[in-house]
Design an enzyme around this catalytic site. Structure first.
Site, PDB file in Angstrom:
ATOM      1  N   GLY A   1      36.620  65.809  58.115  1.00  8.71           N
ATOM      2  CA  GLY A   1      36.888  64.361  58.548  1.00  8.71           C
ATOM      3  C   GLY A   1      37.697  64.284  60.019  1.00  8.71           C
TER       4      GLY A   1
ATOM      5  N   SER B   1      42.320  64.638  58.892  1.00  5.21           N
ATOM      6  CA  SER B   1      42.408  66.031  59.543  1.00  5.21           C
ATOM      7  C   SER B   1      43.530  66.131  60.451  1.00  5.21           C
ATOM      8  CB  SER B   1      41.462  66.803  60.205  1.00  5.21           C
ATOM      9  OG  SER B   1      40.778  66.014  61.271  1.00  5.21           O
TER      10      SER B   1
ATOM     11  N   GLY C   1      38.408  73.923  76.326  1.00  5.50           N
ATOM     12  CA  GLY C   1      39.470  72.971  76.858  1.00  5.50           C
ATOM     13  C   GLY C   1      39.191  71.801  77.648  1.00  5.50           C
TER      14      GLY C   1
ATOM     15  N   GLY D   1      37.729  65.327  69.521  1.00  2.67           N
ATOM     16  CA  GLY D   1      37.851  64.601  70.992  1.00  2.67           C
ATOM     17  C   GLY D   1      38.610  63.270  70.857  1.00  2.67           C
ATOM     18  N   ASP D   2      38.678  62.614  69.778  1.00  2.89           N
ATOM     19  CA  ASP D   2      39.407  61.420  69.605  1.00  2.89           C
ATOM     20  C   ASP D   2      40.735  61.963  69.496  1.00  2.89           C
ATOM     21  OD1 ASP D   2      36.985  59.845  69.483  1.00  2.89           O
ATOM     22  OD2 ASP D   2      36.674  60.203  67.565  1.00  2.89           O
TER      23      ASP D   2
ATOM     24  N   ASP E   1      35.698  71.675  60.892  1.00  2.36           N
ATOM     25  CA  ASP E   1      34.846  70.421  61.006  1.00  2.36           C
ATOM     26  C   ASP E   1      35.198  69.620  62.443  1.00  2.36           C
ATOM     27  OD1 ASP E   1      33.706  67.731  61.302  1.00  2.36           O
ATOM     28  OD2 ASP E   1      34.395  67.347  59.190  1.00  2.36           O
TER      29      ASP E   1
ATOM     30  N   SER F   1      43.409  69.350  64.635  1.00  2.00           N
ATOM     31  CA  SER F   1      42.305  68.560  63.650  1.00  2.00           C
ATOM     32  C   SER F   1      41.207  69.166  63.187  1.00  2.00           C
ATOM     33  CB  SER F   1      42.113  67.587  64.643  1.00  2.00           C
ATOM     34  OG  SER F   1      41.094  67.911  65.533  1.00  2.00           O
TER      35      SER F   1
ATOM     36  N   THR G   1      36.309  66.781  78.933  1.00  2.00           N
ATOM     37  CA  THR G   1      36.734  67.536  77.751  1.00  2.00           C
ATOM     38  C   THR G   1      35.429  68.432  77.513  1.00  2.00           C
ATOM     39  OG1 THR G   1      35.714  65.828  76.194  1.00  2.00           O
ATOM     40  CG2 THR G   1      37.761  65.677  76.566  1.00  2.00           C
TER      41      THR G   1
ATOM     42  N   ASN H   1      40.015  56.391  65.396  1.00  2.00           N
ATOM     43  CA  ASN H   1      40.753  57.555  65.259  1.00  2.00           C
ATOM     44  C   ASN H   1      41.796  57.818  66.302  1.00  2.00           C
ATOM     45  OD1 ASN H   1      38.755  58.202  63.350  1.00  2.00           O
ATOM     46  ND2 ASN H   1      37.362  59.302  64.678  1.00  2.00           N
TER      47      ASN H   1
END
Length: 306
Positions: free
Chosen positions: A300, A304, A236, A264-265, A259, A295, A231, A48
């Site tokens: 997904g 996204s 934020g 985070g990725d 979703d 995203s 994170t 990702n």
């Protein structure tokens, strides 16, 4: 990894990332619920992150991916998916096990639970990475996670630091400090955990921003991490250095929340890209919060990001 690559991302990848969307998620051993829909996506944290970084880059092969898949039908599809956005897959190796798989439950609030079958991912060994030394040293930044052997990740970071390459570690899935090679954190320029991951690593509470600062400074002072970026979901992210603490709030979401898988990725992929382009870390975090905010408006992970 390609010799002209500026970002090298090395970790877990899987093809059949199956999402079941429901209003609730089961909480007992005997509970069965109906889901409202089902989808299959490409995934894996490093995959990702590489995908997101490459989407931001106007140049093909700016991002190189190192990982391992199975000798199965998914391997071709993964390569095609990466090639579509310009990710270099020269060092996406083929192992003996099947390509990794994950199943994900997404509830009505967009929150998720994930179960991973790693498959070929755990076959990637330190000696595989040693064979890529000549390629790693050409990168400006290397990103790793804990979805493969920590020893393999540590070897990659050791090579990277020998050649002045900036290292970014996403310590996920969450792992206790005792399970990691001591040199891994010492060779980490930017540790990017979420709050539960930070708590497990430091063995300290991380519910509040001030607690996150204390836990981050513990890892910096006692275990050699250079900087920590925590994170915090909708709150934020926070940058913690030996002398500075800086909170970057999330901007308003551009789309309704659907979703959170892969958000985070998306943040980390964006941040790695911007840092590789010379953007100051605090500014890169602002830009990456915006990227990740986009995203969560689609289903997904990689799907996204576009």
């Amino acid at each position: 990894m390609y010799v002209r690559a500026y970002i090298c991302i090395r970790t877990h990848i899987h093809y059949t990332q199956t999402h079941a969307y429901t209003h609730l998620t089961p909480y007992t051993n005997t509970e069965t619920l109906y889901a409202t829909s089902f989808s299959t996506f490409f995934g894996g944290k490093g995959a990702n992150q590489a995908y997101q970084s490459s989407l931001l880059s106007p140049s093909p092969n700016y991002v190189a991916f190192i990982g391992m898949v199975g000798d199965d039908e998914h391997e071709r599809r993964i390569r095609e998916n990466f090639n579509d956005v310009g990710v270099d897959t020269e060092h996406l190796l083929v192992g003996k096990e099947q390509t990794g798989i994950a199943t994900i439950q997404v509830d009505g609030n967009g929150e998720n639970r994930i179960l991973i079958v790693p498959g070929a991912n755990f076959e990637l060994k330190p000696e595989d990475v040693q064979g890529m030394k000549g390629k790693i040293k050409s990168a400006s930044i290397m990103v790793g996670q804990l979805e493969i052997s920590p020893e393999t990740t540590s070897m990659g970071f050791e090579i990277a630091k020998e050649h002045g390459v900036t290292t970014v570690l996403n310590p996920a899935p969450a792992s206790p400090l005792s399970t990691l090679p001591p040199t891994l954190l010492k060779n980490t320029d930017y540790l990017v955990p979420n709050q539960p991951e930070l708590s497990l690593l430091s063995n300290l509470p991380t519910t509040t921003p001030s607690q996150c600062v204390i836990a981050s400074r513990y890892l910096i002072e006692k275990h050699g991490v250079k900087n920590v970026i925590v994170t915090m979901g909708g709150s934020g992210a926070m940058l913690v250095t030996p002398t500075v603490e800086h909170h970057v709030p999330c901007p308003p979401l551009p789309l309704p929340l659907v979703d959170t898988v892969g958000a985070g990725d998306s943040f980390l992929g964006g941040m790695s890209y911007y840092i590789s382009k010379g953007v100051e870390v605090a500014d890169a975090m602002v830009l990456s919060n915006g990227v990740a905010g986009w995203s969560v408006g689609g289903k997904g992970g990689q799907t996204s990001y576009k």
